[in-house]
Scaffold this motif. Structure first.
Motif, PDB file in Angstrom:
ATOM      1  N   GLU A 105      42.703   4.651  12.163  1.00 36.64           N
ATOM      2  CA  GLU A 105      42.363   4.786  10.767  1.00 36.64           C
ATOM      3  C   GLU A 105      42.541   5.372  10.395  1.00 36.64           C
ATOM      4  O   GLU A 105      42.665   5.638   8.565  1.00 36.64           O
ATOM      5  CB  GLU A 105      41.372   3.535  10.672  1.00 36.64           C
ATOM      6  N   SER A 106      41.795   6.495  10.683  1.00 42.22           N
ATOM      7  CA  SER A 106      41.086   7.986   9.757  1.00 42.22           C
ATOM      8  C   SER A 106      42.791   8.407   9.472  1.00 42.22           C
ATOM      9  O   SER A 106      42.884   9.677   8.339  1.00 42.22           O
ATOM     10  CB  SER A 106      40.534   9.163  10.733  1.00 42.22           C
ATOM     11  N   ILE A 107      43.723   8.492  10.406  1.00 47.58           N
ATOM     12  CA  ILE A 107      44.898   9.564  10.501  1.00 47.58           C
ATOM     13  C   ILE A 107      45.582   8.791   9.301  1.00 47.58           C
ATOM     14  O   ILE A 107      46.600   9.227   8.284  1.00 47.58           O
ATOM     15  CB  ILE A 107      45.370   9.438  11.920  1.00 47.58           C
ATOM     16  N   ALA A 108      45.586   7.316   9.167  1.00 44.85           N
ATOM     17  CA  ALA A 108      46.355   6.373   8.700  1.00 44.85           C
ATOM     18  C   ALA A 108      45.955   6.796   7.121  1.00 44.85           C
ATOM     19  O   ALA A 108      46.664   7.284   6.241  1.00 44.85           O
ATOM     20  CB  ALA A 108      46.599   5.185   8.291  1.00 44.85           C
ATOM     21  N   PHE A 109      44.453   6.922   6.909  1.00 38.88           N
ATOM     22  CA  PHE A 109      43.566   7.237   5.304  1.00 38.88           C
ATOM     23  C   PHE A 109      44.772   8.714   4.763  1.00 38.88           C
ATOM     24  O   PHE A 109      44.925   8.499   4.134  1.00 38.88           O
ATOM     25  CB  PHE A 109      42.418   7.207   5.273  1.00 38.88           C
ATOM     26  N   LEU A 110      44.522   9.306   5.968  1.00 35.92           N
ATOM     27  CA  LEU A 110      45.006  11.222   5.448  1.00 35.92           C
ATOM     28  C   LEU A 110      46.497  11.229   4.869  1.00 35.92           C
ATOM     29  O   LEU A 110      47.220  11.661   3.983  1.00 35.92           O
ATOM     30  CB  LEU A 110      44.865  11.627   6.917  1.00 35.92           C
ATOM     31  N   ILE A 111      47.368  10.228   5.765  1.00 31.84           N
ATOM     32  CA  ILE A 111      49.039   9.595   4.834  1.00 31.84           C
ATOM     33  C   ILE A 111      49.165   9.314   4.279  1.00 31.84           C
ATOM     34  O   ILE A 111      49.778  10.129   2.976  1.00 31.84           O
ATOM     35  CB  ILE A 111      49.349   9.066   6.821  1.00 31.84           C
ATOM     36  N   THR A 112      48.566   8.344   3.731  1.00 33.76           N
ATOM     37  CA  THR A 112      48.341   7.897   2.041  1.00 33.76           C
ATOM     38  C   THR A 112      47.980   8.474   1.430  1.00 33.76           C
ATOM     39  O   THR A 112      48.583   8.337   0.524  1.00 33.76           O
ATOM     40  CB  THR A 112      47.767   6.272   2.582  1.00 33.76           C
ATOM     41  N   ILE A 113      46.714   8.821   1.719  1.00 33.88           N
ATOM     42  CA  ILE A 113      46.627   9.642   0.613  1.00 33.88           C
ATOM     43  C   ILE A 113      47.246  11.231   0.103  1.00 33.88           C
ATOM     44  O   ILE A 113      47.229  11.266  -0.915  1.00 33.88           O
ATOM     45  CB  ILE A 113      44.845  10.113   0.838  1.00 33.88           C
ATOM     46  N   GLU A 114      48.035  11.589   1.223  1.00 38.82           N
ATOM     47  CA  GLU A 114      48.667  12.708   0.386  1.00 38.82           C
ATOM     48  C   GLU A 114      50.077  12.610   0.486  1.00 38.82           C
ATOM     49  O   GLU A 114      50.501  13.278  -0.556  1.00 38.82           O
ATOM     50  CB  GLU A 114      48.603  13.901   2.092  1.00 38.82           C
ATOM     51  N   GLN A 115      50.217  11.420   1.118  1.00 39.10           N
ATOM     52  CA  GLN A 115      52.070  11.146   1.119  1.00 39.10           C
ATOM     53  C   GLN A 115      52.572   9.589   0.158  1.00 39.10           C
ATOM     54  O   GLN A 115      52.937   9.840  -0.548  1.00 39.10           O
ATOM     55  CB  GLN A 115      52.374  11.000   2.110  1.00 39.10           C
TER      56      GLN A 115
END
Length: 488
Positions: free
Chosen positions: A94-104
């Motif tokens: 969940e944490s890594i997915a959030f980073l992907i979404t907010i960056e990409q």
């Protein structure tokens, strides 16, 4: 060390990452920085510090020392450590997915799937570490045998892009580490935190210092310094054709082993006997996933005349029905393009196609006044001289063309210099055999859209590059062969 304080499951905090060199997180010491931008809001998330020449030299030196230690770790232990890193990735999904979404920008559901897919690919490599086999060859001499054994190729320079930041970096890391190589990873500066969070999983799993190093900086400068080093023995790039050709030239100077996964402009051939509803549902989903920013995204659709109108109507309706919005909105089905460059490029391709006589079935416009949103776009009657037929769209653009005979569709599909992935929908065994034999591509999916999986090789032909990732061929690309002829 401000990054990372190992992100917990579900954490939604954003911190610009640091470099990771010789087991330590630290700021880059170059004078330049990159602003990391949320493509849905155009908000500046922070400034990413770059690696200086000295930083990169230290990363190379760390990889050299790390390689000498890691190559001697038994394959079973390497595989177990990789398994521990994978478990942490899934725990922190969940944490890594959030980073992907907010960056990409991609929808959070797609980001979760990306983390899961990356973990699956890395896990497969970890399991395969125990299956790196040599062989014994009978000798022509008496009391002798020929041993053929596999060894890790050495320290690797790994370059990954922003469109699938975790999958494409993870696939390289998995192969290199499973084979016994150390590496210097240079991901895209647009999506640094998601990749750094994955690197943190390996560090927290106990990977020895120096085996995995992470640097950021101007791509041309970083690649030039890494490739000029005699320590680096292997180069793997996922990127554009132009960058791939440049790195191939630089790698040739040092005779470095090279894997290049470059651009694609995937054809889709739909025969009249196909299940049209299935073909539309699967290919449209694949087309607009990640806003079309995939080298394997289906883009050039060749549909047999008898089902052309039905296909166009259904495909256009599917595109028009998609909810486009911020990837953090749980109802969004397609997010923004990843950066302003992609938005401009897509706008130019669509404008050129329409000016040349193309017909817009759906979309064809920017959405909103904030963020890099573009409508899912379906174009018909686009003449062959339009740029969209020749240039990789890397965006939510689908071109649909009618054909009568299969030979015509195959000729059109093969007419460009790119040959990565392709798709076909037909129940005819004869047509499937002909497509398999004659399409000039590295991967073909028939009646499905799964062209990239952990167990099988993925790579292209022509200007789409050479070498393979995933599958046995993927781990082989991080190995070299030694022959030992021994007589007693």
């Amino acid at each position: 060390m401000t990054f990372p304080a190992s992100p917990q499951s579900g954490e939604r905090n954003y911190r610009v990452p640091q470099l990771f060199i010789n087991g330590e997180w630290r700021d880059g010491t170059a004078e330049t920085v990159t602003r990391v931008i949320n493509p849905a809001t155009e908000e500046v998330l922070g400034e990413l510090s770059h690696a200086s020449v000295a930083d990169i030299d230290q990363a190379i030196a760390a990889a050299e020392v790390g390689y000498r230690a890691w190559r001697n770790v038994p394959a079973y232990e390497r595989g177990m450590l990789i398994e521990r890193a994978v478990a942490l990735m899934l725990e922190r999904r969940e944490s890594i997915a959030f980073l992907i979404t907010i960056e990409q920008g991609k929808p959070l559901a797609q980001a979760r799937n990306e983390v899961t897919a990356a973990a699956d690919m890395i896990k497969w490599y970890g399991e395969q570490a125990r299956r790196i086999y040599g062989r014994i060859v009978p000798s022509q001499l008496s009391r002798a045998q020929i041993l053929v054994q596999k060894e890790p190729v050495g320290p690797c320079a790994l370059f990954s892009p922003w469109n699938m930041p975790v999958v494409l970096a993870g696939r390289k890391l998995g192969g290199a580490l499973a084979a016994g190589c150390s590496c210097v990873l240079k991901p895209a500066e647009e999506t640094p935190a998601s990749v750094a969070a994955m690197v943190a999983c390996f560090a927290d799993a106990g990977l020895p210092a120096g085996v995995l190093n992470l640097v950021f900086g101007p791509p041309a400068e970083v690649s030039r310094q890494l490739l000029s080093s005699s320590v680096i023995q292997k180069v793997s790039l996922t990127g554009s054709v132009s960058v791939g050709k440049l790195l191939a030239e630089q790698s040739a100077t040092g005779l470095k082993q090279t894997t290049l996964e470059l651009g694609g402009h995937s054809p889709v051939i739909v025969m009249a006997d196909a299940d049209i509803d299935r073909a539309v549902a699967q290919s449209a989903t694949a087309k607009f996933r990640n806003a079309g920013q995939l080298c394997l995204a289906p883009t050039r659709f060749f549909v047999q005349a008898a089902v052309y109108d039905r296909f166009v109507d259904a495909f256009g309706k599917h595109a028009a029905s998609l909810k486009v919005g911020d990837g953090l909105d749980p109802y969004s089905e397609m997010g923004p393009l990843a950066n302003a460059r992609r938005l401009s490029a897509v706008e130019e391709l669509v404008s050129d196609a329409v000016a040349a006589g193309g017909h817009v079935v759906s979309g064809g416009m920017q959405l909103g006044d904030r963020g890099y949103f573009y409508a899912p776009t379906v174009l018909c009657d686009v003449p062959p001289q339009a740029r969209a037929w020749r240039e990789e769209a890397f965006g939510p653009i689908a071109l649909i063309k009618k054909f009568d005979e299969l030979d015509e569709a195959i000729a059109d599909a093969n007419a460009i210099d790119l040959g990565l992935a392709s798709y076909a929908f037909t129940d005819s065994a004869a047509a499937q055999a002909k497509l398999s034999a004659e399409l000039e591509v590295g991967v073909l999916a028939i009646n499905n859209i799964a062209v990239s999986v952990a167990e099988a090789p993925f790579g292209g032909v022509k200007d789409s590059g050479y070498g393979y990732e995933s599958g046995e061929e993927g781990i082989e690309s991080y190995l070299r062969t030694k022959t030992i002829h021994r007589q007693v």
